[in-house]
Design an enzyme around this catalytic site. Structure first.
Site, PDB file in Angstrom:
ATOM      1  N   TYR A  49      38.752  44.468  47.573  1.00 29.96           N
ATOM      2  CA  TYR A  49      38.551  45.525  48.583  1.00 29.96           C
ATOM      3  C   TYR A  49      37.213  46.234  48.396  1.00 29.96           C
ATOM      4  CZ  TYR A  49      43.647  44.906  48.054  1.00 29.96           C
ATOM      5  OH  TYR A  49      44.905  44.374  47.893  1.00 29.96           O
ATOM      6  N   HIS A  50      36.190  45.495  47.926  1.00 25.46           N
ATOM      7  CA  HIS A  50      34.886  46.085  47.630  1.00 25.46           C
ATOM      8  C   HIS A  50      33.786  45.485  48.499  1.00 25.46           C
ATOM      9  CE1 HIS A  50      36.495  46.990  43.307  1.00 25.46           C
ATOM     10  NE2 HIS A  50      36.991  47.815  44.219  1.00 25.46           N
ATOM     11  N   ALA A  51      34.038  45.338  49.781  1.00 29.46           N
ATOM     12  CA  ALA A  51      33.059  44.722  50.677  1.00 29.46           C
ATOM     13  C   ALA A  51      31.790  45.564  50.765  1.00 29.46           C
ATOM     14  CB  ALA A  51      33.665  44.559  52.069  1.00 29.46           C
TER      15      ALA A  51
END
Length: 526
Positions: free
Chosen positions: A455-457
């Site tokens: 979840y670290h785009a």
């Protein structure tokens, strides 16, 4: 008409709204597609998984990932005030100083950005050369301290890794408990930290439930936005600037819908080209992550968090399982001794991780694993059509570069070594999700079948490619971007704290303020 219009009420947008509205002589409008952050599952930390696939989640999936067996991978993003900081795991890490230095953008070295981390922070340990006290963002110790988290840290030390009590101090390496963005055992999102104290300012307007469809341009200058709320078109004008803080997926999508992007794609979709910018939506990065899962007979996992005794504990003391951020413990390590910085980050969950976080745990279990911190693989965000309510087409291309798969393989080996230590033995009774063997082939097969997003785009509107070093969109006037999409290269850690620091600096850039002075900490940080 407002002076500043901010698109996106997430980790960055809330910071910008609060900082810009400190000047009573300017007017600020913050626009958020989702609702207010009044769900109890936002504020009780352990409630976060219940928010997935709800109206508070953009509920994205990648398209078929070609190097992960063509799987579609779930990509949750907060669609609520606070954005993803209202649904995330609350880990407070900044990354490594080498990350920021590698950006090679004036004003964005680690030494220059550290004062903004410090200004933002209210660390319950107090102020130090690395930390701030009195800032808006509460950073505190984990109040859950599950026995499985203790055991995981002990097992990592037994496996030969070092210990640390501060991943944001002199050295990033080592294992321990993460500090979390909580205040008195409750989530401290950017909405809680920044927006709540500013809500009553007469010069700040907060529009919820409005999805921006296009940024408006007249004679080469951005003049406002057009969007929809409950089926009604709404236009909001900006006298000075529009600031786009919609995140690494929605920010490039909105630019392209507004005619700022690759001309060939826009023309094919019938979107008038305002700026031919082929790099909008490119350079997409994320940390590919795997989980080992072991079931056991000890009734101590978060599966028990709803029991009456724990509800009473949380109601009275804001502690215990319901205060858990999920990934309570972890660490940073180097897959090779010759590396200049860690290339793997570990996290440990005191619960069974099922179906990318969407499934319900069937047993008491522990889940732990790692992600590749500096992936070489790059993906993209493109439009699926010209309808602004359609979800963007997202492809991360995890493991497109063989080097990422090699590092992840070493991460699995390190995780299996930790799992085999005596300190963790009572919690690893029954393997539920592990490689068939320790061979390269079986580990790689496991990774391709089980890798998930962290979840670290980031990176889709990178400085030097899409924006300049002051975050102004190249080829436009009156438009900036301030969120994770401006990172030229993904940082080595969780992205919420860096996003807030980016927004803190962006607010000063917009106001024309001098950079914050560097502190003595930069001489010893590493």
């Amino acid at each position: 008409m407002y002076d500043y219009v901010i698109i996106g009420g997430g980790s960055a947008g809330c910071v910008l709204a609060a900082r810009l509205s400190e000047d009573p002589d300017v007017t600020v409008c913050l626009i958020e597609a989702g609702p207010a952050d009044d769900s109890p599952n936002i504020h009780v930390p352990a409630g976060a998984p219940k928010l997935f696939r709800t109206q508070l989640d953009w509920d994205y999936d990648s398209h078929q990932e070609p190097f992960c067996n063509d799987r579609r991978i779930y990509l949750p993003r907060g669609r609520v005030l606070g954005g993803t900081s209202s649904i995330n795991g609350m880990i407070y890490t900044r990354g490594n100083r080498l990350d920021y230095d590698s950006w090679e953008q004036p004003g964005w070295s680690f030494d220059e950005l550290l004062p903004y981390f410090v200004r933002a922070e209210d660390n319950e340990r107090g102020a130090s050369e690395f930390h701030g006290a009195g800032g808006p963002l509460s950073v505190s110790e984990n109040r859950s301290r599950n026995p499985m988290s203790d055991a995981f840290i002990a097992a990592a030390l037994e496996a030969g890794h070092s210990a640390t009590d501060d991943f944001n101090g002199p050295s990033q390496d080592g294992f321990g408990y993460y500090q979390v963005t909580q205040r008195d055992g409750m989530r401290c999102s950017s909405a809680v930290a920044y927006l709540d104290p500013a809500r009553e300012r007469p010069n700040l307007t907060i529009e919820t439930g409005m999805q921006v469809h296009r940024i408006l341009t007249e004679n080469g200058r951005v003049t406002g936005v057009s969007g929809g709320r409950a089926g009604v078109e709404v236009m909001i004008r900006a006298e000075r600037e529009v600031i786009l803080s919609a995140g690494a997926y929605n920010t490039p999508q909105l630019l392209m819908l507004s005619g700022i992007g690759p001309a060939d794609l826009l023309t094919a979709l019938g979107i008038p080209v305002v700026v031919d910018q082929p790099l909008v939506g490119q350079n997409l990065q994320d940390h590919p992550q795997f989980w080992l899962v072991y079931a056991h007979s000890q009734p101590v996992s978060l599966l028990a968090a709803g029991e009456e005794r724990y509800q009473q504990q949380y109601a009275q003391h804001h502690s215990g399982p319901l205060s858990s951020n999920g990934p309570e413990a972890g660490g940073f390590l180097r897959s090779r001794p010759d590396l200049s910085a860690p290339d793997l980050q570990f996290v440990s969950l005191p619960v069974m991780y099922v179906d990318g976080g969407l499934g319900f745990p069937s047993h008491h279990a522990i889940s732990f694993g790692a992600y590749v911190l500096q992936p070489r693989s790059r993906g993209s965000v493109t439009l699926a059509g010209d309808d602004p309510t359609a979800k963007p087409r997202i492809t991360h291309n995890y493991y497109a570069d063989e080097a990422d798969l090699r590092i992840a393989t070493e991460g699995v080996r390190a995780a299996l070594s930790i799992a085999g230590q005596r300190a963790l033995s009572r919690f690893t009774e029954q393997p539920k999700s592990v490689p068939a063997s320790e061979s390269d082939a079986d580990i790689r097969d496991f990774l391709l079948r089980n890798t998930q997003s962290s979840y670290h785009a980031a990176g889709t509107c990178a400085m030097g490619l899409v924006t300049d070093a002051e975050l102004r969109v190249l080829g436009t006037d009156g438009l900036r971007v301030a969120d994770t999409s401006v990172m030229p290269r993904l940082i080595s850690g969780n992205t919420n704290a860096p996003t807030i620091a980016i927004a803190e600096k962006a607010a000063d850039l917009i106001r024309g303020l001098a950079p914050l002075p560097q502190t003595a900490a930069v001489a010893v940080s590493g």
